[in-house]
Motif scaffolding. Structure first.
Motif, mmCIF file in Angstrom:
data_model
loop_
_atom_site.group_PDB
_atom_site.id
_atom_site.type_symbol
_atom_site.label_atom_id
_atom_site.label_comp_id
_atom_site.label_asym_id
_atom_site.label_seq_id
_atom_site.Cartn_x
_atom_site.Cartn_y
_atom_site.Cartn_z
ATOM 1 N N LEU A 75 -2.959 -7.488 -6.982
ATOM 2 C CA LEU A 75 -1.921 -8.504 -7.244
ATOM 3 C C LEU A 75 -1.208 -8.873 -5.940
ATOM 4 O O LEU A 75 -1.052 -10.052 -5.614
ATOM 5 C CB LEU A 75 -0.918 -7.959 -8.271
ATOM 6 N N PHE A 76 -0.804 -7.861 -5.176
ATOM 7 C CA PHE A 76 -0.032 -8.158 -3.957
ATOM 8 C C PHE A 76 -0.913 -8.725 -2.837
ATOM 9 O O PHE A 76 -0.445 -9.535 -2.040
ATOM 10 C CB PHE A 76 0.793 -6.932 -3.537
ATOM 11 N N GLU A 77 -2.170 -8.365 -2.832
ATOM 12 C CA GLU A 77 -3.090 -8.968 -1.859
ATOM 13 C C GLU A 77 -3.155 -10.481 -2.119
ATOM 14 O O GLU A 77 -3.034 -11.303 -1.219
ATOM 15 C CB GLU A 77 -4.482 -8.338 -2.009
ATOM 16 N N ARG A 78 -3.280 -10.828 -3.384
ATOM 17 C CA ARG A 78 -3.384 -12.239 -3.772
ATOM 18 C C ARG A 78 -2.054 -12.980 -3.503
ATOM 19 O O ARG A 78 -2.043 -14.127 -3.056
ATOM 20 C CB ARG A 78 -3.771 -12.284 -5.262
ATOM 21 N N LEU A 79 -0.936 -12.304 -3.749
ATOM 22 C CA LEU A 79 0.373 -12.933 -3.511
ATOM 23 C C LEU A 79 0.573 -13.234 -2.029
ATOM 24 O O LEU A 79 1.063 -14.307 -1.666
ATOM 25 C CB LEU A 79 1.504 -12.035 -4.034
ATOM 26 N N ARG A 80 0.185 -12.312 -1.166
ATOM 27 C CA ARG A 80 0.317 -12.552 0.279
ATOM 28 C C ARG A 80 -0.612 -13.685 0.721
ATOM 29 O O ARG A 80 -0.235 -14.526 1.541
ATOM 30 C CB ARG A 80 0.010 -11.282 1.074
ATOM 31 N N GLU A 81 -1.807 -13.696 0.144
ATOM 32 C CA GLU A 81 -2.781 -14.735 0.491
ATOM 33 C C GLU A 81 -2.225 -16.116 0.104
ATOM 34 O O GLU A 81 -2.285 -17.068 0.863
ATOM 35 C CB GLU A 81 -4.047 -14.424 -0.305
ATOM 36 N N ALA A 82 -1.596 -16.180 -1.077
ATOM 37 C CA ALA A 82 -1.100 -17.475 -1.583
ATOM 38 C C ALA A 82 0.218 -17.889 -0.931
ATOM 39 O O ALA A 82 0.459 -19.073 -0.708
ATOM 40 C CB ALA A 82 -0.927 -17.402 -3.098
ATOM 41 N N HIS A 83 1.097 -16.929 -0.633
ATOM 42 C CA HIS A 83 2.460 -17.299 -0.220
ATOM 43 C C HIS A 83 2.820 -16.880 1.201
ATOM 44 O O HIS A 83 3.956 -17.099 1.629
ATOM 45 C CB HIS A 83 3.479 -16.736 -1.213
ATOM 46 N N GLY A 84 1.891 -16.271 1.915
ATOM 47 C CA GLY A 84 2.114 -15.973 3.333
ATOM 48 C C GLY A 84 2.923 -14.712 3.576
ATOM 49 O O GLY A 84 3.356 -14.039 2.637
ATOM 50 N N PRO A 85 3.162 -14.388 4.848
ATOM 51 C CA PRO A 85 3.745 -13.089 5.197
ATOM 52 C C PRO A 85 5.266 -13.017 5.112
ATOM 53 O O PRO A 85 5.836 -11.922 5.131
ATOM 54 C CB PRO A 85 3.305 -12.905 6.659
ATOM 55 N N ASP A 86 5.968 -14.167 5.024
ATOM 56 C CA ASP A 86 7.422 -14.130 5.235
ATOM 57 C C ASP A 86 8.276 -13.893 3.989
ATOM 58 O O ASP A 86 9.339 -13.294 4.085
ATOM 59 C CB ASP A 86 7.881 -15.430 5.914
ATOM 60 N N ILE A 87 7.832 -14.400 2.856
ATOM 61 C CA ILE A 87 8.644 -14.233 1.633
ATOM 62 C C ILE A 87 8.786 -12.730 1.331
ATOM 63 O O ILE A 87 7.825 -11.972 1.456
ATOM 64 C CB ILE A 87 8.002 -15.001 0.438
ATOM 65 N N GLU A 88 9.998 -12.318 0.960
ATOM 66 C CA GLU A 88 10.215 -10.911 0.615
ATOM 67 C C GLU A 88 9.685 -10.664 -0.798
ATOM 68 O O GLU A 88 10.089 -11.351 -1.742
ATOM 69 C CB GLU A 88 11.711 -10.564 0.667
ATOM 70 N N LEU A 89 8.797 -9.697 -0.942
ATOM 71 C CA LEU A 89 8.224 -9.378 -2.251
ATOM 72 C C LEU A 89 8.662 -7.977 -2.674
ATOM 73 O O LEU A 89 8.664 -7.047 -1.853
ATOM 74 C CB LEU A 89 6.700 -9.442 -2.201
ATOM 75 N N LEU A 90 9.035 -7.857 -3.939
ATOM 76 C CA LEU A 90 9.493 -6.569 -4.475
ATOM 77 C C LEU A 90 8.663 -6.243 -5.710
ATOM 78 O O LEU A 90 8.080 -7.138 -6.337
ATOM 79 C CB LEU A 90 10.972 -6.643 -4.870
ATOM 80 N N HIS A 91 8.637 -4.964 -6.077
ATOM 81 C CA HIS A 91 7.913 -4.576 -7.292
ATOM 82 C C HIS A 91 8.610 -3.377 -7.934
ATOM 83 O O HIS A 91 9.058 -2.465 -7.244
ATOM 84 C CB HIS A 91 6.463 -4.220 -6.958
ATOM 85 N N ASP A 92 8.670 -3.415 -9.265
ATOM 86 C CA ASP A 92 9.318 -2.338 -10.028
ATOM 87 C C ASP A 92 8.254 -1.510 -10.749
ATOM 88 O O ASP A 92 7.529 -2.034 -11.601
ATOM 89 C CB ASP A 92 10.284 -2.978 -11.052
ATOM 90 N N VAL A 93 8.167 -0.225 -10.414
ATOM 91 C CA VAL A 93 7.194 0.662 -11.075
ATOM 92 C C VAL A 93 7.787 1.202 -12.384
ATOM 93 O O VAL A 93 7.080 1.685 -13.260
ATOM 94 C CB VAL A 93 6.776 1.805 -10.108
ATOM 95 N N HIS A 94 9.088 1.104 -12.512
ATOM 96 C CA HIS A 94 9.809 1.467 -13.742
ATOM 97 C C HIS A 94 9.548 2.904 -14.186
ATOM 98 O O HIS A 94 9.235 3.174 -15.354
ATOM 99 C CB HIS A 94 9.498 0.457 -14.855
ATOM 100 N N HIS A 95 9.663 3.829 -13.222
ATOM 101 C CA HIS A 95 9.682 5.276 -13.499
ATOM 102 C C HIS A 95 8.376 5.850 -14.065
ATOM 103 O O HIS A 95 8.392 6.904 -14.698
ATOM 104 C CB HIS A 95 10.802 5.647 -14.498
ATOM 105 N N ARG A 96 7.235 5.176 -13.881
ATOM 106 C CA ARG A 96 6.068 5.564 -14.678
ATOM 107 C C ARG A 96 5.047 6.465 -14.012
ATOM 108 O O ARG A 96 4.113 6.912 -14.678
ATOM 109 C CB ARG A 96 5.366 4.299 -15.141
ATOM 110 N N LEU A 97 5.187 6.687 -12.695
ATOM 111 C CA LEU A 97 4.125 7.431 -12.016
ATOM 112 C C LEU A 97 4.520 8.885 -11.753
ATOM 113 O O LEU A 97 5.698 9.235 -11.754
ATOM 114 C CB LEU A 97 3.777 6.737 -10.692
ATOM 115 N N THR A 98 3.507 9.702 -11.482
ATOM 116 C CA THR A 98 3.767 11.052 -10.983
ATOM 117 C C THR A 98 3.950 10.935 -9.469
ATOM 118 O O THR A 98 3.589 9.907 -8.877
ATOM 119 C CB THR A 98 2.574 11.985 -11.277
ATOM 120 N N PRO A 99 4.484 11.973 -8.806
ATOM 121 C CA PRO A 99 4.717 11.858 -7.360
ATOM 122 C C PRO A 99 3.460 11.483 -6.568
ATOM 123 O O PRO A 99 3.496 10.600 -5.723
ATOM 124 C CB PRO A 99 5.230 13.248 -6.986
ATOM 125 N N ILE A 100 2.333 12.136 -6.849
ATOM 126 C CA ILE A 100 1.139 11.864 -6.028
ATOM 127 C C ILE A 100 0.603 10.455 -6.322
ATOM 128 O O ILE A 100 0.085 9.776 -5.417
ATOM 129 C CB ILE A 100 0.060 12.976 -6.210
#
Ligand SMILES: O=C(O)[C@@H](O)[C@@H](O)[C@H](O)[C@H](O)CO
Length: 402
Positions: free
Chosen positions: A193-218
């Protein structure tokens, strides 16, 4: 100036909000948000039964004393219900103090440190291409920072995926909706998803993502590492932050910046993460972390470690919290970004406010106080409508973190 009355107002203009209105014998009143999504009535009871009776007759100017009285005096410290109630009182008293001084709240806090408050909007799509388009739409609206969430193939009801478009609202049912979580599908998908977002919108826009507490540490370490080429502004809530040692492990593996804190209610929840420099942004909010009084203390601690403020600002935090947060953000020296999920037109009408959006920034306005009011007559037209947040299970039925 004595507190002469205090009332709790519950209204549902599109979603539920709990508001505390404190009146004084000088005729000045203040407003505080007390909304705790899905647990609104617990805070209403706490305020009505235990807080309002001790407010009457107090000196409205003694904000610190009121905070300490409600915090220390309860004996039972901390917790989301208690701290949301304290926040409502604190916010209303800061509103009163600033109105009485005929100043916008940010002036009382020390004045503006910047011209405007950088905000990030929420772009939600059902799939990669819709998310790419949504991010584009936010860029067109002037946003300099955008959070991107997308539906994940094979994951029903993934967090952050819109039912409407501008107004993502997860608390959607009187009994919790059951969603299914699949870590493998998610971890395989998000870097693409983020590879495609950078490709479409370039390097400058600030992009954020919420994992919403779902992963284990590793797993979180792996995701942070995989996202490094796409330079995220932050990866939010990678793991449930009760286990704060987890962040040590994540930090050893990735330089993707980390933001945590929306479910924290006390400076003590933040302390280890800040002092060990395990996070880059602290996301505590005015409403859930004890008001302006405690938020200032958290920000000052964070400033010693170059951790910056990135306040929670989802739609379940009312325009009152948004207004108060913007005054805090305009002042706080170690500011990062403010979350800004737009409220619906119905909500905005019930809470007339002085803050305004322009070209990616919000400004709290210069009305005395925090600049947000409640139209009580209109609020009465929207009775409380019980709604709870969803729950999540793994495919085999095991309960997971939503
Ligand atoms: O980053 C965020 O804003 C989210 O994590 C919230 O939307 C969160 O899910 C809600 O505030 C829960 O009430």
């Amino acid at each position: 100036m004595k507190i002469s009355a205090a009332r709790v107002i519950v209204t549902c203009p599109g979603r539920n909000f709990v508001t505390l209105k404190i009146e004084t014998d000088a005729g000045v009143y203040g407003i505080g948000d007390a909304t705790l999504n899905g647990r609104e009535k617990a805070v209403v009871a706490y305020l009505e039964e235990h807080v309002v009776p001790v407010l009457i007759g107090r000196d409205a100017a003694r904000i610190e004393d009121a905070w300490q009285y409600l915090y220390r005096g309860a004996y039972w410290r901390r917790g989301p219900v208690t701290m949301t109630a304290i926040a409502a009182v604190d916010t209303a008293l800061w509103d009163i103090k600033a109105k009485a001084a005929n100043m916008p709240l940010y002036q009382l806090l020390g004045g503006a440190s910047r011209e405007g408050v950088l905000v990030y909007g929420h772009a939600n799509g059902a799939d990669v291409e819709q998310t790419v388009d949504e991010v584009g739409r936010y860029i067109e609206m002037g946003y300099k920072a955008v959070r991107a969430q997308s539906g994940v193939p094979g994951v029903k009801g993934a967090y952050g995926v819109a039912r409407g478009t501008m107004y993502y609202e997860p608390a959607d049912s009187a009994l919790p909706t059951e969603t299914v979580w699949d870590t493998t599908a998610y971890l395989n998908f998000v870097p693409k998803l983020f590879e495609r977002l950078r490709e479409a919108h370039g390097p400058d826009i600030e992009l954020l993502h919420d994992v919403h507490h779902r992963l284990t540490p590793i797993e979180a370490a792996r995701l942070g590492k995989a996202l490094e080429p796409f330079r995220l502004f932050w990866m939010e809530d990678p793991t449930p932050a009760e286990n704060q040692e987890a962040l040590r492990l994540i930090r050893q593996h990735t330089v993707t910046p980390i933001a945590i804190g929306e479910v924290f209610n006390s400076i003590h929840d933040c302390r280890a993460l800040i002092q060990e420099q395990l996070i880059d942004y602290i996301r505590t909010s005015v409403v859930h972390a004890g008001g302006i009084t405690q938020l200032r203390r958290i920000a000052d601690l964070a400033s010693l470690y170059q951790v910056r403020a990135g306040c929670h600002g989802a739609t379940d935090l009312s325009p009152v919290t948004m207004g108060a947060a913007l005054h805090f953000d305009l002042w706080v020296p170690n500011f990062g970004v403010q979350e800004y999920m737009r409220h619906t037109a119905e909500t905005d009408a019930v809470f007339p406010h002085a803050y305004r959006f322009s070209d990616g920034y919000l400004h709290p306005g210069d009305a005395p106080g925090h600049g947000v009011d409640i139209d009580e007559a209109l609020a009465k037209k929207y009775p409380y409508d019980p709604k709870q947040l969803p729950v999540a299970r793994l495919k085999d039925g095991t309960m997971w973190n939503w």
